[in-house]
Design a protein around this motif. Structure first.
Motif, mmCIF file in Angstrom:
data_model
loop_
_atom_site.group_PDB
_atom_site.id
_atom_site.type_symbol
_atom_site.label_atom_id
_atom_site.label_comp_id
_atom_site.label_asym_id
_atom_site.label_seq_id
_atom_site.Cartn_x
_atom_site.Cartn_y
_atom_site.Cartn_z
ATOM 1 N N VAL A 8 3.089 -0.290 59.426
ATOM 2 C CA VAL A 8 4.123 -0.872 58.568
ATOM 3 C C VAL A 8 4.522 -2.180 59.233
ATOM 4 C CG1 VAL A 8 4.949 1.286 57.551
ATOM 5 C CG2 VAL A 8 5.916 0.490 59.722
ATOM 6 N N LEU A 9 5.248 -3.012 58.511
ATOM 7 C CA LEU A 9 5.654 -4.310 59.050
ATOM 8 C C LEU A 9 7.172 -4.430 59.093
ATOM 9 C CD1 LEU A 9 3.295 -6.873 57.249
ATOM 10 C CD2 LEU A 9 3.040 -5.898 59.532
ATOM 11 N N HIS A 10 7.635 -5.153 60.100
ATOM 12 C CA HIS A 10 9.022 -5.600 60.155
ATOM 13 C C HIS A 10 8.983 -7.118 60.256
ATOM 14 C CE1 HIS A 10 13.346 -5.373 61.145
ATOM 15 N NE2 HIS A 10 13.079 -6.500 61.780
ATOM 16 N N TRP A 36 13.931 -0.336 60.398
ATOM 17 C CA TRP A 36 13.486 -0.648 59.047
ATOM 18 C C TRP A 36 12.119 -1.326 59.060
ATOM 19 C CZ3 TRP A 36 16.306 0.528 54.653
ATOM 20 C CH2 TRP A 36 17.613 1.003 54.885
ATOM 21 N N ALA A 37 11.297 -0.985 58.090
ATOM 22 C CA ALA A 37 9.987 -1.613 57.931
ATOM 23 C C ALA A 37 9.571 -1.491 56.469
ATOM 24 C CB ALA A 37 8.968 -0.950 58.846
ATOM 25 N N VAL A 38 8.457 -2.117 56.139
ATOM 26 C CA VAL A 38 7.916 -2.033 54.775
ATOM 27 C C VAL A 38 6.411 -1.837 54.830
ATOM 28 C CG1 VAL A 38 9.715 -3.359 53.614
ATOM 29 C CG2 VAL A 38 7.781 -4.555 54.626
ATOM 30 N N GLY A 39 5.896 -1.254 53.754
ATOM 31 C CA GLY A 39 4.465 -1.074 53.605
ATOM 32 C C GLY A 39 3.834 -2.223 52.838
ATOM 33 N N HIS A 40 2.593 -2.016 52.441
ATOM 34 C CA HIS A 40 1.800 -3.050 51.783
ATOM 35 C C HIS A 40 2.456 -3.600 50.531
ATOM 36 C CE1 HIS A 40 -1.466 -4.651 49.253
ATOM 37 N NE2 HIS A 40 -2.051 -4.967 50.398
ATOM 38 N N ASP A 45 8.374 -8.807 49.440
ATOM 39 C CA ASP A 45 9.832 -8.920 49.290
ATOM 40 C C ASP A 45 10.464 -9.669 50.462
ATOM 41 O OD1 ASP A 45 9.123 -7.092 47.300
ATOM 42 O OD2 ASP A 45 10.691 -5.647 47.805
ATOM 43 N N TYR A 46 9.741 -9.756 51.574
ATOM 44 C CA TYR A 46 10.295 -10.326 52.809
ATOM 45 C C TYR A 46 9.603 -11.615 53.230
ATOM 46 C CZ TYR A 46 12.948 -6.146 52.763
ATOM 47 O OH TYR A 46 13.831 -5.168 52.363
ATOM 48 N N TRP A 47 8.831 -12.224 52.368
ATOM 49 C CA TRP A 47 8.228 -13.530 52.655
ATOM 50 C C TRP A 47 9.227 -14.640 52.330
ATOM 51 C CZ3 TRP A 47 3.041 -12.421 49.690
ATOM 52 C CH2 TRP A 47 2.290 -11.496 50.409
ATOM 53 N N PHE A 48 10.393 -14.559 52.943
ATOM 54 C CA PHE A 48 11.504 -15.466 52.704
ATOM 55 C C PHE A 48 12.287 -15.643 53.999
ATOM 56 C CE2 PHE A 48 10.687 -13.324 48.717
ATOM 57 C CZ PHE A 48 10.801 -14.318 47.771
ATOM 58 N N THR A 95 10.252 -20.520 60.135
ATOM 59 C CA THR A 95 9.152 -19.804 60.778
ATOM 60 C C THR A 95 9.513 -18.326 60.801
ATOM 61 O OG1 THR A 95 8.618 -21.723 62.160
ATOM 62 C CG2 THR A 95 7.756 -19.579 62.854
ATOM 63 N N LEU A 96 8.725 -17.547 60.097
ATOM 64 C CA LEU A 96 8.938 -16.107 59.977
ATOM 65 C C LEU A 96 7.834 -15.388 60.742
ATOM 66 C CD1 LEU A 96 10.721 -13.991 58.409
ATOM 67 C CD2 LEU A 96 8.882 -13.981 56.690
ATOM 68 N N TYR A 97 8.188 -14.273 61.354
ATOM 69 C CA TYR A 97 7.233 -13.482 62.130
ATOM 70 C C TYR A 97 7.142 -12.076 61.562
ATOM 71 C CZ TYR A 97 7.877 -17.268 65.445
ATOM 72 O OH TYR A 97 7.945 -18.500 66.027
ATOM 73 N N ALA A 98 5.983 -11.471 61.738
ATOM 74 C CA ALA A 98 5.786 -10.072 61.355
ATOM 75 C C ALA A 98 5.435 -9.269 62.598
ATOM 76 C CB ALA A 98 4.674 -9.950 60.324
ATOM 77 N N TYR A 99 6.070 -8.125 62.714
ATOM 78 C CA TYR A 99 5.746 -7.164 63.768
ATOM 79 C C TYR A 99 4.989 -6.012 63.131
ATOM 80 C CZ TYR A 99 9.114 -9.472 66.853
ATOM 81 O OH TYR A 99 9.781 -10.378 67.634
#
Length: 196
Positions: A8-10, A36-40, A45-48, A95-99
């Motif tokens: 999952v991604l945060h 909190w995290a999200v799936g595929h 929704d979080y590319w902001f 600049t946004l990061y994904a974990y």
């Protein structure tokens, strides 16, 4: 940026997080402490930028052709995200990061078939360092998601929530005031059955 199998991604603007510890988010409706995290499916929704108000709608089973054409647009794909003009520069420059996090400690949150997040009740260590997401506008384009700029989100949102589309909105409390000023502007909404 999407999670791979078993992940999952945060998303965060902070690239230095080494351990995610459950907490009660100031904006959360839930009172239990979570990571909190999200799936595929919900990653877009979080590319902001984190504080950017956004209203999102997508075609789902049961969406009428009329609602699709009226809100998403005829021939414009299956999904639309709307932001206000005031957030365009932040959208271009943040600049946004994904974990990437292991999926095993997480469970879905939301009604069956309409889960909007994944949550864990134990600390979770990322699988690796934070990864830059890249240009947020390009992320939308590559995924075929229409990105719409509006002067005010509320008229669009009011149409979305009374349609047959799937929908979600985040950080609406940061949007410009509702033109009529007569409704709750503080809530975060997640995908659910649209009222008819």
């Amino acid at each position: 940026m999407r999670p791979e199998a078993g992940q999952v991604l945060h998303f965060s603007e902070d690239p230095t997080i080494e351990l995610f510890v459950p907490h009660v988010a100031a904006t959360a409706r839930e009172t239990e402490a979570y990571v909190w995290a999200v799936g595929h499916d919900r990653a877009p929704d979080y590319w902001f930028p984190r504080q950017c108000p956004r209203a999102m709608a997508w075609v789902r089973d049961g969406t009428s052709d009329e609602d699709r054409d009226r809100i998403v647009g005829a021939g414009c794909g299956d999904r639309v995200h709307a932001i206000e003009y005031a957030w365009w520069e932040a959208m271009r420059t943040t600049t946004l990061y994904a974990y990437r996090l292991p999926a095993a400690p997480f469970r879905p949150l939301g009604e069956a078939g309409q889960e909007h997040a994944a949550v864990a009740t134990e600390p979770v260590r990322p699988l690796g360092p934070a990864e830059p997401v890249g240009n947020l506008i390009d992320c939308h384009a590559a995924a075929g998601i229409q990105l719409r700029l509006l002067d005010n989100l509320w008229p669009f949102w009011d149409e979305v929530i009374t349609s047959s589309l799937g929908f979600s909105a985040i950080r609406l409390r940061n949007a410009r005031p509702r033109p009529t000023g007569d409704a709750d502007e503080s809530a975060t909404f997640f995908a659910g059955r649209a009222p008819r």
